[in-house]
Design a protein around this motif. Sequence first.
Motif, mmCIF file in Angstrom:
data_model
loop_
_atom_site.group_PDB
_atom_site.id
_atom_site.type_symbol
_atom_site.label_atom_id
_atom_site.label_comp_id
_atom_site.label_asym_id
_atom_site.label_seq_id
_atom_site.Cartn_x
_atom_site.Cartn_y
_atom_site.Cartn_z
ATOM 1 N N GLY A 116 0.819 -1.206 0.000
ATOM 2 C CA GLY A 116 0.000 0.000 0.000
ATOM 3 C C GLY A 116 0.855 1.259 0.000
ATOM 4 N N PHE A 117 1.902 1.240 0.819
ATOM 5 C CA PHE A 117 2.792 2.407 0.896
ATOM 6 C C PHE A 117 3.578 2.602 -0.399
ATOM 7 N N ALA A 118 4.014 1.505 -1.007
ATOM 8 C CA ALA A 118 4.943 1.610 -2.132
ATOM 9 C C ALA A 118 4.231 1.925 -3.434
ATOM 10 N N LYS A 119 3.017 1.406 -3.634
ATOM 11 C CA LYS A 119 2.430 1.494 -4.973
ATOM 12 C C LYS A 119 1.256 2.449 -5.087
ATOM 13 N N ASP A 121 -0.947 6.079 -3.957
ATOM 14 C CA ASP A 121 -0.874 7.432 -3.415
ATOM 15 C C ASP A 121 -2.190 7.703 -2.726
ATOM 16 N N PHE A 122 -2.154 8.165 -1.509
ATOM 17 C CA PHE A 122 -3.428 8.456 -0.860
ATOM 18 C C PHE A 122 -3.207 9.526 0.188
ATOM 19 N N TRP A 123 -4.298 9.998 0.698
ATOM 20 C CA TRP A 123 -4.233 11.104 1.638
ATOM 21 C C TRP A 123 -3.506 10.673 2.920
ATOM 22 N N GLY A 124 -2.554 11.481 3.367
ATOM 23 C CA GLY A 124 -1.872 11.202 4.626
ATOM 24 C C GLY A 124 -0.801 10.138 4.544
ATOM 25 N N LYS A 125 -0.402 9.769 3.326
ATOM 26 C CA LYS A 125 0.552 8.670 3.189
ATOM 27 C C LYS A 125 1.889 8.985 3.866
ATOM 28 N N LYS A 126 2.383 10.199 3.599
ATOM 29 C CA LYS A 126 3.682 10.558 4.166
ATOM 30 C C LYS A 126 3.632 10.564 5.690
ATOM 31 N N PHE A 127 2.530 11.061 6.212
ATOM 32 C CA PHE A 127 2.342 11.134 7.656
ATOM 33 C C PHE A 127 2.361 9.729 8.272
ATOM 34 N N PHE A 128 1.595 8.825 7.678
ATOM 35 C CA PHE A 128 1.540 7.467 8.211
ATOM 36 C C PHE A 128 2.898 6.777 8.095
ATOM 37 N N PHE A 129 3.561 7.046 6.975
ATOM 38 C CA PHE A 129 4.861 6.406 6.782
ATOM 39 C C PHE A 129 5.854 6.872 7.848
ATOM 40 N N ARG A 187 9.124 -0.944 -4.380
ATOM 41 C CA ARG A 187 9.381 0.275 -5.147
ATOM 42 C C ARG A 187 10.303 0.013 -6.323
ATOM 43 N N MET A 188 11.111 -1.054 -6.208
ATOM 44 C CA MET A 188 12.033 -1.364 -7.308
ATOM 45 C C MET A 188 11.334 -2.105 -8.448
ATOM 46 N N THR A 189 10.246 -2.829 -8.153
ATOM 47 C CA THR A 189 9.595 -3.586 -9.222
ATOM 48 C C THR A 189 8.829 -2.624 -10.123
ATOM 49 N N PRO A 190 8.937 -2.831 -11.442
ATOM 50 C CA PRO A 190 8.369 -1.872 -12.397
ATOM 51 C C PRO A 190 6.855 -1.797 -12.341
ATOM 52 N N LYS A 191 6.346 -0.579 -12.486
ATOM 53 C CA LYS A 191 4.897 -0.372 -12.457
ATOM 54 C C LYS A 191 4.235 -0.838 -13.746
ATOM 55 N N SER A 192 5.035 -0.856 -14.817
ATOM 56 C CA SER A 192 4.441 -1.192 -16.114
ATOM 57 C C SER A 192 3.850 -2.601 -16.099
#
Lengths: 313, 294
Positions: A116-119, A121-129, A187-192
């Motif tokens: 959830g953190f890596a792939k 984007d959502f509200w408050g993500k940085k805060f929770f991380f 985060r290293m695995t490609p999103k494509s």
Amino acid sequence: MKRFIKARNQTNRQIRLIVANSRFFHILGRVAIYVSLISAGFVFLYPILVMLSSSFKDIYDISNSAVNWVPSKLTFENYTRAFQVLGGWKVVLQTVGIMLAVAVTQTIMSALIAYGFAKYDFWGKKFFFALMIATFILPQQITFLPKYVMFHSYGMQGTVWPLLLQVLMGQGMKNALFILIYYQFFRMTPKSLDEAAAIDGAGRLRIFALINMRMATPATVVVFVFSFVWNWNETYTTASYFGDKLTTLPIALEKFKKTYEMMFPASSNPLLDINEGITMAGTLISIIPLILLYVIVERRLIESIDKSGITGE
Amino acid sequence: MKRTTKDKVAGLLFILPWIIGFLAFTLLPFAQTIQFSMSSVRFLADGISTSFVGIKNFTDVLMVDPDFKLQIPVFLKDMFFFVPMVLVFSIILSVLLNAKIRGRRMFRAVYFLPVVLMSGPVITNLVNMQATTLRGASSFFVYEFIAKHFPEALSMPILYIFDNVILFLWFSGVPILIFLSGLQKTDQSVYEAARVDGASAWQQFWKITMANIKPFIFLNAIYIIVEVSNSALNPFITLIKDSMFDGKQGFGFAAAATWIYFGMILLAVLAAWFLLGRGEKEPKGKPEKRRKKR
């Protein structure tokens, strides 16, 4: 001309000398490296060797200062008795079973949360991380007391639920570290790849399980092994949650002396009193499962640690 | 537009267990320990009862309790000797392991083994058995000689190393691994360039190797501080554990002791940052790249 040849010969000799010298120092350096590495290895293994040696000694060998490393006769008596004191197969199976359940749950949940953190984007993500990272340096003693009271009041003491519930919600032992390891990997695995699968109609959970988890095998190896080992080795909080109803090998080892004195009262026979040999046999029995695990996964584990970015980057 | 909203919800759903868990098992207990530390806590059959006592617990820990004060020098000794020694040993071993030698994997496996085995009861048993000091170390000629002929200020640290060398090594499993990966990322051509310029091995070690693993030293220092201060060998941990269920001192006392101890650990981490981490904006970054730019 003659002088020139003479001078050339001299420089040649000098060069040869320098080369020989440097080769000599090279070999000397090699020897020094091996000697230091081997002696460090010996020091690393020393406590285990002491354990092995004392665990096979009978009471006469232990009190005899002439017997140093090799016992005068091998005795397995220490092992049979220590195994009995630790609780026998029942405790071994119980420990392995509980720790497998805890480690599997912790691995799966850490992966999900990290995903959830890596792939996404959502509200408050940085805060929770940031909060998640902060829990890493919080000593477990700080939150342990109220948690103990809480589980006690829910009537969960003496069950595995305190452990399972915590790992189920990503709050187990060193959980922040495990989430971080998976996070780095996802985060290293490609999103494509994910996008391609999504176009093909795969759902989010399927993309996670079939693509990302499969690619994150090194992280899974590291997280699972460490989760298993660290949960296995934790005694204080686990013993408090379990009370008298459940036990694990390390907890039984902690109470070893007390249990022993109850099973073999001191008055009966001084030869049966607890001694170093029996304690060391008990200690060794309690770590044999871990050694087995390590021997099986060692190669993959060390490779995976390199790959999984546990060390930054 | 619709898809991104869905994505956001999905992301939140993935970490939802963590959020709930954080509130229930970290934040709530965290707040409660603060309350406990300022209360007198009693265990009842159906729960607990607390009554506010202000800072009495803290003063009890620091002033009244005879044991807590006594352990402070032990803690300082651990931080000033134990942590740096583990760092030094792990740097030396990782540099040696980084050389191209046969059996490297085997050495690495052996050095990492204690990380897997180290649990409270195991290490306590080993220490009680004196299996963590090289047997007969005290009869070594060198040991005796140092003990007798050196001034105490000098002999104390040396003998301390003799007594604890196995523990240093047992704590250095993970740091070695971290240093090794740092060393393996170092660009080999830098060494070649230095050699061409006539730098000795000694100079290469200090100017290149050490410069490259400097960020990792800070990382490892924190790791070791946390590990040492939470190990079962640590007298504070034993003290806190014992006082938790002690009827006389109780939860409130233990909570206050935990907070004070946590403060001490934070101070140690801060000191490590002051000594090692300053000027490194991102300790996990790529040191070699930054260095090349200079």
